[in-house]
Structure formats: C-alpha cells, structure tokens
Motif scaffolding. Sequence first.
Motif: not given
Length: 137
Positions: A24-33, A61-78
């Motif tokens: 999991g640790a090794a694969f998480t690095t690959v998926v995160t990158n 004036k508060v920014y909500f980073d939707v793409p970063a959230f979608i990115n995290a969900v995709i990384a988790f699912l992979l």
Amino acid sequence: MLKGFKDFIMRGNVVDLAVGIVIGAAFTTVVTNLTKSFLEPLIRVISGGEGVKAGGFHIRKVYFDVPAFINAVIAFLLTAAALYFLVVLPMNKLAERRRRGEEPPPAAPSEEVKLLTEIRDALVARRGVPEQADPRR
C-alpha cells in the motif's frame, strides 16, 4: 518464547497486514504521483481553464479546491482496487483452498536434508543414546 513469536508472526492476519502496509505504501506513492502529475491538471483544464486555482470556486474569498478533492478520491479508489485485486483476493482464494483441503502438499525434503537426517540417525544409533526431541523444533 520463540515458538510463540513464530506462531504470532505466521498468523494470517499479521502477514496480511504487513503485506498490505508495504504494498500500500509503495503503490500509494505511484498513484499519488500519477494523479498529481496527470489527472489533477486534466481535471483543472476540463473544469475551469488555466492556473492553479482553475476548477475551484470561492465563497467569501475562501477557495474550495474541487479538483484536488476529486484527485484524492481517484487516488484512494485506485489504491484500494490495487490492494484488493493484488493482495486481498489472492489471499482469500488461498485461505478458501486451505479450508477445502485443496492446498498442495508441502514439498518433500531436499536430498541434503534427507542425507543429514540419515547421518543424525546413524550417529544416535552408534552412541546407543535414545534420540531426544530437538528444542528448536
């Protein structure tokens, strides 16, 4: 004491956990990158154009980073899918085979082990001393 430790280590849950953590640790690095380098920029381009803040939105004036959230969900699912198909599923199939008794029998001892066993038995017979149980077994 060592037998108890060996029994603890050889328990299925401990082995599963150790393998899962390492893979999991090794694969998480690959998926995160992968997701940070390719998918997140693609999501930003599709959802809002150019720039680091593309695709998100502001409220008071508060920014909500939707793409970063979608990115995290995709990384988790992979990561979860890879762990399931590469670790959990094969271990479950092996455990099922063991329960049904279909596990292949252990390999026969090598010729070296057989020869050493014969030598040990001959030495014990020559001394006339009854064979004692080896405490290391």
